[in-house]
Scaffold this active site. Structure first.
Site, PDB file in Angstrom:
ATOM      1  N   CYS A 119       0.824  -1.221   0.000  1.00 38.14           N
ATOM      2  CA  CYS A 119       0.000   0.000   0.000  1.00 38.14           C
ATOM      3  C   CYS A 119       0.855   1.268   0.000  1.00 38.14           C
ATOM      4  O   CYS A 119       0.369   2.347  -0.348  1.00 38.14           O
ATOM      5  CB  CYS A 119      -0.925   0.013   1.207  1.00 38.14           C
ATOM      6  SG  CYS A 119      -1.926  -1.463   1.279  1.00 38.14           S
ATOM      7  N   ASN A 171     -10.289  -0.934  -1.729  1.00 45.57           N
ATOM      8  CA  ASN A 171      -8.845  -0.730  -1.537  1.00 45.57           C
ATOM      9  C   ASN A 171      -8.111  -1.240  -2.775  1.00 45.57           C
ATOM     10  O   ASN A 171      -8.103  -2.442  -3.035  1.00 45.57           O
ATOM     11  CB  ASN A 171      -8.413  -1.500  -0.275  1.00 45.57           C
ATOM     12  CG  ASN A 171      -6.930  -1.374   0.032  1.00 45.57           C
ATOM     13  OD1 ASN A 171      -6.144  -0.920  -0.800  1.00 45.57           O
ATOM     14  ND2 ASN A 171      -6.545  -1.787   1.220  1.00 45.57           N
ATOM     15  N   HIS A 205      -3.833   6.834   1.527  1.00 41.76           N
ATOM     16  CA  HIS A 205      -4.143   5.535   0.931  1.00 41.76           C
ATOM     17  C   HIS A 205      -5.567   5.155   1.327  1.00 41.76           C
ATOM     18  O   HIS A 205      -5.971   5.338   2.468  1.00 41.76           O
ATOM     19  CB  HIS A 205      -3.143   4.495   1.448  1.00 41.76           C
ATOM     20  CG  HIS A 205      -3.560   3.095   1.173  1.00 41.76           C
ATOM     21  ND1 HIS A 205      -3.932   2.678  -0.084  1.00 41.76           N
ATOM     22  CD2 HIS A 205      -3.689   2.010   1.989  1.00 41.76           C
ATOM     23  CE1 HIS A 205      -4.249   1.394  -0.027  1.00 41.76           C
ATOM     24  NE2 HIS A 205      -4.121   0.972   1.214  1.00 41.76           N
TER      25      HIS A 205
HETATM   26  N1  COA Z   1     -19.104  -9.546   6.625  1.00 41.39           N
HETATM   27  C1  COA Z   1     -19.693  -9.941   7.769  1.00 41.39           C
HETATM   28  N2  COA Z   1     -19.005 -10.306   8.854  1.00 41.39           N
HETATM   29  C2  COA Z   1     -17.674 -10.281   8.793  1.00 41.39           C
HETATM   30  C3  COA Z   1     -16.992  -9.885   7.630  1.00 41.39           C
HETATM   31  C4  COA Z   1     -17.762  -9.511   6.518  1.00 41.39           C
HETATM   32  N3  COA Z   1     -17.202  -9.105   5.356  1.00 41.39           N
HETATM   33  N4  COA Z   1     -15.674  -9.955   7.892  1.00 41.39           N
HETATM   34  C5  COA Z   1     -15.522 -10.385   9.140  1.00 41.39           C
HETATM   35  N5  COA Z   1     -16.745 -10.598   9.688  1.00 41.39           N
HETATM   36  C6  COA Z   1     -17.055 -11.079  11.028  1.00 41.39           C
HETATM   37  C7  COA Z   1     -15.932 -11.857  11.652  1.00 41.39           C
HETATM   38  O1  COA Z   1     -15.956 -13.181  11.177  1.00 41.39           O
HETATM   39  C8  COA Z   1     -16.253 -11.770  13.115  1.00 41.39           C
HETATM   40  O2  COA Z   1     -17.221 -12.704  13.434  1.00 41.39           O
HETATM   41  P1  COA Z   1     -17.204 -13.487  14.838  1.00 41.39           P
HETATM   42  O3  COA Z   1     -17.341 -12.416  15.872  1.00 41.39           O
HETATM   43  O4  COA Z   1     -18.357 -14.399  14.718  1.00 41.39           O
HETATM   44  O5  COA Z   1     -15.862 -14.172  14.884  1.00 41.39           O
HETATM   45  C9  COA Z   1     -16.890 -10.375  13.256  1.00 41.39           C
HETATM   46  O6  COA Z   1     -17.269  -9.981  11.913  1.00 41.39           O
HETATM   47  C10 COA Z   1     -15.959  -9.338  13.814  1.00 41.39           C
HETATM   48  O7  COA Z   1     -14.697  -9.509  13.167  1.00 41.39           O
HETATM   49  P2  COA Z   1     -13.518  -8.541  13.441  1.00 41.39           P
HETATM   50  O8  COA Z   1     -12.370  -8.926  12.547  1.00 41.39           O
HETATM   51  O9  COA Z   1     -13.285  -8.423  14.896  1.00 41.39           O
HETATM   52  O10 COA Z   1     -14.191  -7.209  12.877  1.00 41.39           O
HETATM   53  P3  COA Z   1     -13.658  -5.757  12.957  1.00 41.39           P
HETATM   54  O11 COA Z   1     -14.674  -4.927  13.659  1.00 41.39           O
HETATM   55  O12 COA Z   1     -12.244  -5.690  13.397  1.00 41.39           O
HETATM   56  O13 COA Z   1     -13.703  -5.333  11.421  1.00 41.39           O
HETATM   57  C11 COA Z   1     -12.251  -5.110   9.527  1.00 41.39           C
HETATM   58  C12 COA Z   1     -12.979  -6.063  10.458  1.00 41.39           C
HETATM   59  C13 COA Z   1     -11.489  -5.922   8.518  1.00 41.39           C
HETATM   60  C14 COA Z   1     -13.270  -4.234   8.809  1.00 41.39           C
HETATM   61  C15 COA Z   1     -11.324  -4.199  10.389  1.00 41.39           C
HETATM   62  O14 COA Z   1     -10.545  -4.994  11.253  1.00 41.39           O
HETATM   63  C16 COA Z   1     -10.443  -3.361   9.544  1.00 41.39           C
HETATM   64  O15 COA Z   1     -10.920  -2.516   8.835  1.00 41.39           O
HETATM   65  N6  COA Z   1      -9.131  -3.558   9.642  1.00 41.39           N
HETATM   66  C17 COA Z   1      -8.199  -2.877   8.777  1.00 41.39           C
HETATM   67  C18 COA Z   1      -8.169  -3.642   7.493  1.00 41.39           C
HETATM   68  C19 COA Z   1      -7.496  -2.914   6.385  1.00 41.39           C
HETATM   69  O16 COA Z   1      -7.652  -1.747   6.209  1.00 41.39           O
HETATM   70  N7  COA Z   1      -6.721  -3.681   5.617  1.00 41.39           N
HETATM   71  C20 COA Z   1      -6.038  -3.178   4.498  1.00 41.39           C
HETATM   72  C21 COA Z   1      -4.856  -2.406   4.934  1.00 41.39           C
HETATM   73  S1  COA Z   1      -3.892  -1.947   3.624  1.00 41.39           S
END
Ligand code: COA
Length: 332
Positions: free
Chosen positions: A113, A289, A259
């Protein structure tokens, strides 16, 4: 020494639009879940066979026409991607072949990124020492062919889109325009927190086996929460580092172009710095992204929307896999 100036930017995304509702047909998710946590409504994915070099060619041709620079004037290609057309050679060479520019150097940058800002830093250094004069700086990604679009892979799959962005970076004329500074960082202790494990040259008896595929080791894996917390820590710090280096403050910046990983990350960064949300550019709603392509695509869109004017002070900032993070301060 001449500064590096971005003379023109271009972008290209495939025609096919994949909405959050489309994603919900393939995995347990919903438009509400994805939009609330990421700000993404849709992304563009390729149809049929196409590589990042094809998307890049379209972005480059737009950047050249906006820059008013002829293809023949280009003397170097720097291309950032984490989704190369093939393992080797670099995608920059495939782009070079498509453009018909044999002989000039083609360098691939692997900083995920942060690839566009890392590439801008290299371009700026080469231009300052007079090695090259008109550099094509490209970020391009085809993520869609490498995502697990089942419920298992939903945390990653919902985030990523395909696309390319390009900039013509040229030696300035000694006026105020150009790159003022770049600041680059990485911390490989977190390399496995956002990565694809296989194929990998370290594996025996082959870089990838059926067993590895059956175990899903070829899909991207992410510790989402860790990415979020580290991004929100490092992005404000590298913004402040760039400003301090130039004796500037947050008020001197007309537009922040981060980004586009996650709208919530960028909102948190704005909140922490006390920046008004409308000074933090966003187009993630439309593209998801697009990794190395996201900053040049954002510059292209911001300019088209009239958000960027000649003479504006811009702060580019990134965070992503590696982990890598970076900022660039420039006068447009
Ligand atoms: N749709 C529905 N549920 C989803 C999902 C989706 N697309 N992705 C994950 N979940 C679920 C998980 O399985 C989890 O379920 P569980 O509680 O039964 O285990 C629940 O949602 C919470 O997951 P968690 O990973 O704790 O969610 P979060 O609130 O941290 O949000 C992201 C997940 C990915 C949105 C968040 O962590 C994030 O934005 N991180 C940064 C990612 C990023 O920017 N990456 C690229 C960087 S370059």
């Amino acid at each position: 020494m001449p500064r590096a100036v971005i003379l023109g930017v271009g972008g290209h995304v495939p025609e096919r639009v994949v909405t959050n509702q489309d994603m919900a047909q393939w995995m347990e998710t919903s438009d509400e879940w994805i939009f609330e946590r990421t700000g993404i409504r849709q992304r563009h994915w390729i149809e049929g066979e196409a590589g990042g070099s094809e998307l890049a060619e379209r972005a480059v041709r737009q950047a050249l026409s906006r820059a008013g620079v002829e293809l023949e004037e280009i003397d170097c290609i720097i291309l950032a991607t984490l989704s190369p057309d093939h393992t080797f050679p670099g995608t920059g060479c495939f782009l070079q072949e498509r453009l018909g520019l044999p002989g000039i150097p083609a360098l691939d940058v692997r900083a995920q990124c942060s690839g566009f800002i890392y590439g801008l830093s290299v371009a700026d250094a080469w231009i300052r020492v007079g090695q090259y004069k008109n550099i094509l700086l490209v970020g391009t990604e085809v993520h869609s062919t490498g995502l697990d679009i089942s419920t298992e892979g939903r945390d990653v799959a919902c985030l990523f889109g395909d696309g390319a962005g390009a900039a013509v970076v040229a030696a300035g004329k000694g006026d105020e325009r150009g790159v003022l500074s770049t600041h680059l960082h990485a911390d490989g202790r977190y390399a496995k927190d956002l990565w694809i494990e296989a194929p990998g040259s370290r594996f025996q008896p082959a870089r990838i086996t059926k067993d590895m595929i059956d175990a899903g080791r070829h899909w991207p894996k992410m510790k989402g929460r860790r990415v979020f917390t580290k991004a929100v820590k490092h992005m404000p710090a590298v913004i402040k580092e760039g400003l301090a280096h130039n004796g500037m403050t947050l008020d001197d910046v007309d537009l922040f172009v981060p980004h586009q990983a996650n709208l919530r990350i960028n909102e948190a960064v704005a909140r922490l710095l006390g920046i008004e949300p409308d000074r933090m550019y966003s187009n993630i709603e439309r593209y998801g992204n697009t990794t190395a392509a996201s900053i040049p695509l954002a510059l292209r869109d911001a300019e088209q929307e009239g958000r960027l004017k000649r003479g504006d002070t811009l702060m580019l900032v990134s965070f992503g896999s590696g982990f890598t993070w970076a900022s660039a301060l420039l006068r447009w």
